[in-house]
Design a protein around this motif. Sequence first.
Motif, PDB file in Angstrom:
ATOM      1  N   ALA A   1      21.269  47.527  59.224  1.00  0.00           N
ATOM      2  CA  ALA A   1      20.800  46.959  60.483  1.00  0.00           C
ATOM      3  C   ALA A   1      20.392  48.107  61.395  1.00  0.00           C
ATOM      4  N   GLU A   2      19.185  48.032  61.922  1.00  0.00           N
ATOM      5  CA  GLU A   2      18.666  49.100  62.793  1.00  0.00           C
ATOM      6  C   GLU A   2      18.880  48.754  64.256  1.00  0.00           C
ATOM      7  N   GLY A   3      19.093  49.752  65.077  1.00  0.00           N
ATOM      8  CA  GLY A   3      19.118  49.536  66.518  1.00  0.00           C
ATOM      9  C   GLY A   3      20.332  48.776  67.017  1.00  0.00           C
TER      10      GLY A   3
ATOM     11  N   PRO B   1       6.853  59.718  68.441  1.00  0.00           N
ATOM     12  CA  PRO B   1       6.234  59.485  67.128  1.00  0.00           C
ATOM     13  C   PRO B   1       5.551  58.119  67.056  1.00  0.00           C
ATOM     14  N   ALA B   2       6.045  57.171  67.840  1.00  0.00           N
ATOM     15  CA  ALA B   2       5.402  55.853  67.860  1.00  0.00           C
ATOM     16  C   ALA B   2       3.953  55.971  68.352  1.00  0.00           C
ATOM     17  N   ASP B   3       3.642  57.042  69.099  1.00  0.00           N
ATOM     18  CA  ASP B   3       2.264  57.282  69.550  1.00  0.00           C
ATOM     19  C   ASP B   3       1.493  58.207  68.609  1.00  0.00           C
TER      20      ASP B   3
ATOM     21  N   VAL C   1      13.032  49.558  52.525  1.00  0.00           N
ATOM     22  CA  VAL C   1      11.945  48.928  53.282  1.00  0.00           C
ATOM     23  C   VAL C   1      12.351  48.908  54.750  1.00  0.00           C
ATOM     24  N   ASP C   2      11.575  49.618  55.569  1.00  0.00           N
ATOM     25  CA  ASP C   2      11.860  49.792  56.988  1.00  0.00           C
ATOM     26  C   ASP C   2      11.298  48.613  57.787  1.00  0.00           C
ATOM     27  N   ASP C   3      11.860  48.380  58.962  1.00  0.00           N
ATOM     28  CA  ASP C   3      11.334  47.356  59.887  1.00  0.00           C
ATOM     29  C   ASP C   3      11.193  46.011  59.197  1.00  0.00           C
ATOM     30  N   PHE C   4      12.106  45.712  58.293  1.00  0.00           N
ATOM     31  CA  PHE C   4      11.950  44.500  57.488  1.00  0.00           C
ATOM     32  C   PHE C   4      11.985  43.253  58.366  1.00  0.00           C
TER      33      PHE C   4
ATOM     34  N   LYS D   1      23.257  58.376  68.598  1.00  0.00           N
ATOM     35  CA  LYS D   1      21.821  58.564  68.831  1.00  0.00           C
ATOM     36  C   LYS D   1      21.346  59.601  67.812  1.00  0.00           C
ATOM     37  N   PRO D   2      20.041  59.697  67.593  1.00  0.00           N
ATOM     38  CA  PRO D   2      19.541  60.771  66.732  1.00  0.00           C
ATOM     39  C   PRO D   2      20.034  62.112  67.277  1.00  0.00           C
ATOM     40  N   MET D   3      20.495  63.011  66.384  1.00  0.00           N
ATOM     41  CA  MET D   3      21.103  64.255  66.845  1.00  0.00           C
ATOM     42  C   MET D   3      20.473  65.493  66.225  1.00  0.00           C
TER      43      MET D   3
ATOM     44  N   GLN E   1      22.848  51.318  61.958  1.00  0.00           N
ATOM     45  CA  GLN E   1      22.338  52.508  62.626  1.00  0.00           C
ATOM     46  C   GLN E   1      22.045  52.097  64.052  1.00  0.00           C
ATOM     47  N   GLY E   2      22.389  52.916  65.001  1.00  0.00           N
ATOM     48  CA  GLY E   2      22.046  52.542  66.378  1.00  0.00           C
ATOM     49  C   GLY E   2      22.832  53.333  67.390  1.00  0.00           C
ATOM     50  N   TYR E   3      22.416  53.189  68.648  1.00  0.00           N
ATOM     51  CA  TYR E   3      23.024  53.956  69.729  1.00  0.00           C
ATOM     52  C   TYR E   3      24.504  53.639  69.890  1.00  0.00           C
TER      53      TYR E   3
ATOM     54  N   PHE F   1      21.851  59.831  56.648  1.00  0.00           N
ATOM     55  CA  PHE F   1      21.125  60.091  57.890  1.00  0.00           C
ATOM     56  C   PHE F   1      19.671  59.665  57.729  1.00  0.00           C
ATOM     57  N   GLU F   2      19.023  59.429  58.864  1.00  0.00           N
ATOM     58  CA  GLU F   2      17.571  59.268  58.850  1.00  0.00           C
ATOM     59  C   GLU F   2      16.970  60.419  59.637  1.00  0.00           C
ATOM     60  N   ALA F   3      15.999  61.114  59.018  1.00  0.00           N
ATOM     61  CA  ALA F   3      15.295  62.198  59.713  1.00  0.00           C
ATOM     62  C   ALA F   3      14.179  61.589  60.559  1.00  0.00           C
ATOM     63  N   LEU F   4      14.101  62.000  61.826  1.00  0.00           N
ATOM     64  CA  LEU F   4      13.057  61.512  62.735  1.00  0.00           C
ATOM     65  C   LEU F   4      12.345  62.706  63.354  1.00  0.00           C
ATOM     66  N   ILE F   5      11.032  62.692  63.305  1.00  0.00           N
ATOM     67  CA  ILE F   5      10.265  63.841  63.791  1.00  0.00           C
ATOM     68  C   ILE F   5      10.216  63.854  65.316  1.00  0.00           C
ATOM     69  N   ARG F   6      10.218  65.063  65.872  1.00  0.00           N
ATOM     70  CA  ARG F   6      10.075  65.250  67.317  1.00  0.00           C
ATOM     71  C   ARG F   6       8.974  66.252  67.581  1.00  0.00           C
TER      72      ARG F   6
HETATM   73  P1  C2E Z   1      11.858  53.786  62.579  1.00  0.00           P
HETATM   74  O1  C2E Z   1      11.721  54.530  61.298  1.00  0.00           O
HETATM   75  O2  C2E Z   1      12.088  52.333  62.495  1.00  0.00           O
HETATM   76  O3  C2E Z   1      13.001  54.547  63.369  1.00  0.00           O
HETATM   77  C1  C2E Z   1      13.911  53.923  64.226  1.00  0.00           C
HETATM   78  C2  C2E Z   1      13.585  54.230  65.680  1.00  0.00           C
HETATM   79  O4  C2E Z   1      14.527  53.529  66.502  1.00  0.00           O
HETATM   80  C3  C2E Z   1      13.704  55.679  66.075  1.00  0.00           C
HETATM   81  O5  C2E Z   1      12.748  55.933  67.116  1.00  0.00           O
HETATM   82  C4  C2E Z   1      15.127  55.757  66.646  1.00  0.00           C
HETATM   83  O6  C2E Z   1      15.319  56.845  67.529  1.00  0.00           O
HETATM   84  C5  C2E Z   1      15.196  54.436  67.357  1.00  0.00           C
HETATM   85  N1  C2E Z   1      16.576  53.918  67.518  1.00  0.00           N
HETATM   86  C6  C2E Z   1      17.637  54.093  66.714  1.00  0.00           C
HETATM   87  N2  C2E Z   1      18.726  53.438  67.165  1.00  0.00           N
HETATM   88  C7  C2E Z   1      18.325  52.804  68.289  1.00  0.00           C
HETATM   89  C8  C2E Z   1      19.017  51.931  69.221  1.00  0.00           C
HETATM   90  O7  C2E Z   1      20.198  51.605  69.104  1.00  0.00           O
HETATM   91  N3  C2E Z   1      18.271  51.467  70.278  1.00  0.00           N
HETATM   92  C9  C2E Z   1      16.970  51.804  70.441  1.00  0.00           C
HETATM   93  N4  C2E Z   1      16.327  51.321  71.517  1.00  0.00           N
HETATM   94  N5  C2E Z   1      16.296  52.610  69.571  1.00  0.00           N
HETATM   95  C10 C2E Z   1      16.972  53.097  68.522  1.00  0.00           C
HETATM   96  P2  C2E Z   1      11.751  57.171  67.075  1.00  0.00           P
HETATM   97  O8  C2E Z   1      12.445  58.394  66.586  1.00  0.00           O
HETATM   98  O9  C2E Z   1      11.055  57.214  68.384  1.00  0.00           O
HETATM   99  O10 C2E Z   1      10.712  56.755  65.944  1.00  0.00           O
HETATM  100  C11 C2E Z   1       9.840  55.678  66.095  1.00  0.00           C
HETATM  101  C12 C2E Z   1       9.093  55.414  64.821  1.00  0.00           C
HETATM  102  O11 C2E Z   1       8.197  56.506  64.523  1.00  0.00           O
HETATM  103  C13 C2E Z   1       9.987  55.286  63.585  1.00  0.00           C
HETATM  104  O12 C2E Z   1      10.532  53.994  63.487  1.00  0.00           O
HETATM  105  C14 C2E Z   1       8.995  55.593  62.488  1.00  0.00           C
HETATM  106  O13 C2E Z   1       8.218  54.460  62.190  1.00  0.00           O
HETATM  107  C15 C2E Z   1       8.118  56.644  63.131  1.00  0.00           C
HETATM  108  N6  C2E Z   1       8.592  57.987  62.714  1.00  0.00           N
HETATM  109  C16 C2E Z   1       9.576  58.765  63.237  1.00  0.00           C
HETATM  110  N7  C2E Z   1       9.714  59.916  62.546  1.00  0.00           N
HETATM  111  C17 C2E Z   1       8.793  59.862  61.545  1.00  0.00           C
HETATM  112  C18 C2E Z   1       8.423  60.756  60.485  1.00  0.00           C
HETATM  113  O14 C2E Z   1       9.006  61.841  60.275  1.00  0.00           O
HETATM  114  N8  C2E Z   1       7.399  60.357  59.650  1.00  0.00           N
HETATM  115  C19 C2E Z   1       6.748  59.149  59.825  1.00  0.00           C
HETATM  116  N9  C2E Z   1       5.754  58.821  58.959  1.00  0.00           N
HETATM  117  N10 C2E Z   1       7.087  58.290  60.812  1.00  0.00           N
HETATM  118  C20 C2E Z   1       8.089  58.636  61.649  1.00  0.00           C
END
Ligand code: C2E
Length: 277
Positions: free
Chosen positions: A236-238, A74-76, A179-182, A263-265, A257-259, A58-63
């Motif tokens: 592969a992301e997205g 988080p992008a903002d 390495v993210d966003d490669f 989706k993130p859950m 990984q992708g929708y 899994f990938e943890a994503l902050i909200r």
């Molecule tokens: P990232 O690490 O490249 O994360 C992938 C982003 O793509 C996530 O957005 C995810 O929800 C989104 N995504 C996944 N699958 C798909 C898809 O199929 N289609 C589309 N359109 N989007 C998809 P999220 O959660 O908004 O995060 C955006 C960025 O914010 C992340 O890019 C990462 O760089 C940063 N971020 C998020 N959580 C954290 C965190 O805990 N710590 C840090 N330092 N950065 C974070």
Amino acid sequence: RAKSLGKSNFQFFDDSLEASSQFHLYLENQLRSAIEKAQFSLVFQPKVCLKTQKVTAFEALIRWFDEGGNFVSPADFIPLAEQTGLIEKVGSWVLEATCQQIKSWKDLGLPLLPVAINVSPVEFNCQGLVDRFRQALEKYGIPGEMLEIEITESVFFEDMNKMSEILQKLRELGITVAVDDFGTGFSSLQYLHQLPIDVLKIDRSFIIDLEGNSHNEAIADTILTLARNLKLTVVAEGVETQASIDFLSERGCELAQGYFFYKPMQASDVTALLINH
Ligand code: C2E
Ligand code: MG
Ligand code: MG
Ligand code: MG
């Protein structure tokens, strides 16, 4: 440029600049209070093996929902946290919350899968990153193999030896390095050889309209070939379409990984997924 537009325009330009810097300050204050009150949560997006269709990690994503209940991306706010020195605190919260969550899955007796944490390049330059990871693993009693870190290429602008040392120490803890966003950064291919890296994540921008876009096809293809030669795993992301999955599978991409898959859950949904795993 503003000046050449004349006085009234200059005034307008100035006002909007003022407004945006005030918004910045407002958001910074909101973020400070969110950190104090720990008003964050985590969501988890599965990584899927393309061969078996099974979830492997899994990938943890902050909200963050601000005081008014509004979602802030988080992008903002991550860039804002980086600029204002708040990123270390945000990063610490993410690390703690992730380990705590893994521990509670472990306590339930569920089969554990690794969770990736995004680590900002700024955070990477702070002292004590490795210690923070080591301490968190000890505190929650989880093996390092249950954590991955995702870093972006910008980390590699820094002192190569220092980065190599930090990554090596994280790896010695059992942590996988991705390495993210490669493909989006400016990086020498040299570092892929020199640094202890395990995984490349192909940026979403190359995957999103993969089928039929010869430019993106060429880039994805090149990254996959590069990774194979360097013995790195590719994610592969997205991924949103069957056609892109077909393209990636044919070329030996291991994970996606992708929708299209998930989706993130919420953590509770991950629990349900692990029970059925
Ligand atoms: P990232 O690490 O490249 O994360 C992938 C982003 O793509 C996530 O957005 C995810 O929800 C989104 N995504 C996944 N699958 C798909 C898809 O199929 N289609 C589309 N359109 N989007 C998809 P999220 O959660 O908004 O995060 C955006 C960025 O914010 C992340 O890019 C990462 O760089 C940063 N971020 C998020 N959580 C954290 C965190 O805990 N710590 C840090 N330092 N950065 C974070
Ligand atoms: Mg990521
Ligand atoms: Mg990414
Ligand atoms: Mg990103």
